[in-house]
Design an enzyme around this catalytic site. Structure first.
Site, short mmCIF file in Angstrom:
data_model
loop_
_atom_site.label_atom_id
_atom_site.label_comp_id
_atom_site.label_asym_id
_atom_site.label_seq_id
_atom_site.Cartn_x
_atom_site.Cartn_y
_atom_site.Cartn_z
N ASN A 1 0.25 -5.78 5.43
CA ASN A 1 -0.47 -4.61 4.93
C ASN A 1 -1.25 -4.87 3.65
O ASN A 1 -2.25 -4.20 3.39
CB ASN A 1 0.50 -3.46 4.69
CG ASN A 1 1.66 -3.85 3.79
OD1 ASN A 1 2.50 -4.68 4.16
ND2 ASN A 1 1.72 -3.29 2.60
N CYS B 1 -4.32 0.99 5.39
CA CYS B 1 -3.71 -0.22 5.95
C CYS B 1 -3.20 -0.01 7.37
O CYS B 1 -3.40 -0.87 8.24
CB CYS B 1 -2.59 -0.71 5.04
SG CYS B 1 -1.44 0.57 4.52
N VAL C 1 -2.62 -5.64 -4.55
CA VAL C 1 -3.82 -5.87 -3.76
C VAL C 1 -4.84 -6.68 -4.55
O VAL C 1 -5.48 -7.59 -4.01
CB VAL C 1 -4.43 -4.53 -3.28
CG1 VAL C 1 -5.76 -4.76 -2.57
CG2 VAL C 1 -3.46 -3.82 -2.33
N GLN D 1 6.38 1.27 8.00
CA GLN D 1 5.54 0.75 6.93
C GLN D 1 6.35 0.19 5.76
O GLN D 1 7.24 0.84 5.23
CB GLN D 1 4.57 1.83 6.47
CG GLN D 1 3.61 2.24 7.58
CD GLN D 1 2.59 3.27 7.15
OE1 GLN D 1 2.27 4.19 7.90
NE2 GLN D 1 2.05 3.15 5.96
N GLY E 1 -2.85 -5.52 -9.88
CA GLY E 1 -1.98 -4.94 -8.87
C GLY E 1 -1.72 -5.89 -7.71
O GLY E 1 -2.29 -6.99 -7.63
N ARG F 1 -13.49 7.53 2.05
CA ARG F 1 -13.42 7.11 3.45
C ARG F 1 -14.03 8.10 4.43
O ARG F 1 -14.62 7.71 5.44
CB ARG F 1 -11.96 6.86 3.85
CG ARG F 1 -11.35 5.64 3.21
CD ARG F 1 -9.87 5.54 3.53
NE ARG F 1 -9.23 4.43 2.80
CZ ARG F 1 -7.93 4.36 2.57
NH1 ARG F 1 -7.13 5.33 3.00
NH2 ARG F 1 -7.45 3.32 1.90
N ARG G 1 -4.30 0.29 -19.98
CA ARG G 1 -2.90 -0.14 -20.04
C ARG G 1 -2.72 -1.61 -19.65
O ARG G 1 -1.90 -2.32 -20.22
CB ARG G 1 -2.05 0.74 -19.11
CG ARG G 1 -0.57 0.43 -19.13
CD ARG G 1 0.17 1.33 -18.16
NE ARG G 1 -0.31 1.15 -16.79
CZ ARG G 1 0.12 1.87 -15.76
NH1 ARG G 1 0.99 2.84 -15.95
NH2 ARG G 1 -0.35 1.65 -14.55
N HIS H 1 3.47 -4.16 7.91
CA HIS H 1 3.62 -2.90 8.64
C HIS H 1 3.77 -3.19 10.14
O HIS H 1 3.17 -4.13 10.68
CB HIS H 1 2.38 -2.01 8.46
CG HIS H 1 2.26 -1.39 7.11
ND1 HIS H 1 3.20 -1.51 6.12
CD2 HIS H 1 1.26 -0.60 6.59
CE1 HIS H 1 2.80 -0.83 5.05
NE2 HIS H 1 1.63 -0.28 5.32
N SER I 1 5.59 -2.27 0.15
CA SER I 1 4.43 -2.75 -0.61
C SER I 1 3.21 -1.88 -0.39
O SER I 1 2.28 -1.91 -1.19
CB SER I 1 4.12 -4.20 -0.25
OG SER I 1 4.02 -4.36 1.15
#
Length: 340
Positions: free
Chosen positions: A319, A132, A16, A159, A14, A101, A41, A245, A162
């Site tokens: 971000n 982010c 990130v 934002q 991905g 979180r 996948r 962002h 992405s």
């Protein structure tokens, strides 16, 4: 950090995950073995780290006892399944999703702001990486809160696409190309077009008529700053920007501070670049300053003409880097320096 550590990256294919790999290499994190992981996948894909090609493994087949540190960014549902398994196997997970979180026994860490919170990881071997938009805001506000206290935060975010992943980045590019060619948009991944438009909704609606993205900023900021009653009023907007962002932040402080005093505090704070000149272009923007860079940029620092203890500022950051991958790697650096 003379010792080396085995590192698993879940979500390695991905946006990130790719950034995590790049930042680990840039910052010379002491990696002895690398295990790029993904769902079935994406398993079999190739990634490159330190000039070596790796095959991405299927996370469902991976033995997490082989890794000492896990950087997770494959979605909350995936983390819910695999973070506890990894933690039980002795791998310390730094999770970039929203799943853990707000749990009391999982530290929520921004290294420039609350590095001491990391000590709480031992109960579950999980450390949470904040949202982010929360990260860049608390990096900018933490030093001011420490100096004079903050009573209330009003923030509007702008934002980048992405923040929603590669799919929306590709959708913005596609929509822009189609519209400039005079062609119809066809199917979209957002409720309304994002190209040349603004969408005042990120994530689902909560019962209080705020979006979940907005409430994440409330809940997470309170936890990071250890201020459970802090008044925070966010509006989160998706804008047609690829990376970076932006936030317009309005503060009410406990003690009066001048714009000059706030700027001086921020210039001395870690992870911040102040770009605040009274001239045309003397402010940071997501494209020309934040994208591809590590600092949180702060400009437009001024005293609020509507409140005696008000302070306004403009904050931008990449971000995907500071808002996700870089913060995760910085947590890992703290972890291996002092705890592993």
């Amino acid at each position: 950090m003379s010792q080396e550590y085995s590192v698993a990256i879940l979500g390695a294919t991905g946006l990130v995950g790719e950034s995590m790999l790049a930042i680990l290499e840039e910052r010379q994190f002491p990696v002895s073995e690398l295990f790029p992981l993904a769902s079935e996948r994406s398993a079999g894909s190739k990634v490159t780290f330190r000039n070596r090609e790796y095959t991405v493994e299927d996370v469902s087949d991976f033995d997490f006892s082989r890794a000492q540190v896990g950087l997770f960014s494959a979605g909350a549902g995936v983390s819910e399944i695999y973070a506890p398994k990894a933690g039980d196997a002795g791998c310390v997970v730094i999770d970039n999703t929203s799943r853990f979180r707000l749990e009391d026994d999982v530290p929520l860490v921004v290294p420039e702001v609350n590095p001491e919170a990391i000590t709480g990881f031992r109960s579950r071997n999980i450390i949470a990486n904040p949202n982010c938009s929360t990260i860049q805001m608390v990096v900018a506000l933490g030093p001011i809160h420490s100096a004079v206290g903050i009573e209330r935060i009003n923030v509007a975010t702008y934002q980048a696409v992405s923040g929603a992943g590669r799919g929306l980045v590709e959708d913005l590019a596609r929509q822009t190309s189609l519209l400039l060619s005079g062609k119809p948009l066809g199917e979209m991944t957002t409720p309304k077009q994002i190209a040349f438009n603004l969408l005042p909704q990120i994530d689902v609606w909560e019962k209080n008529r705020y979006s979940r993205e907005e409430m994440k900023m409330v809940w997470e900021t309170r936890k990071i700053l250890d201020e459970p009653g802090m008044m925070i009023n966010p509006t989160a907007v998706r804008v047609p920007v690829f990376f970076g962002h932006s936030e317009a932040i309005h503060l009410e402080t406990r003690e009066k501070i001048s714009a000059e005093g706030a700027a001086a505090i921020l210039r001395d704070a870690p992870g911040i670049t102040v770009l605040d000149h009274m001239e045309s272009g003397g402010y940071p923007t997501p494209v020309t300053d934040a994208a591809g860079n590590d600092p949180v940029f702060v400009g437009r620092i001024r005293e609020d003409i509507s409140h005696p203890r008000g302070l306004d500022m403009w904050v931008v950051a990449d971000n995907v880097r500071k808002g996700a991958a870089l913060n995760s790697v910085q947590i890992a650096e703290l972890l291996v320096k002092s705890y592993l």
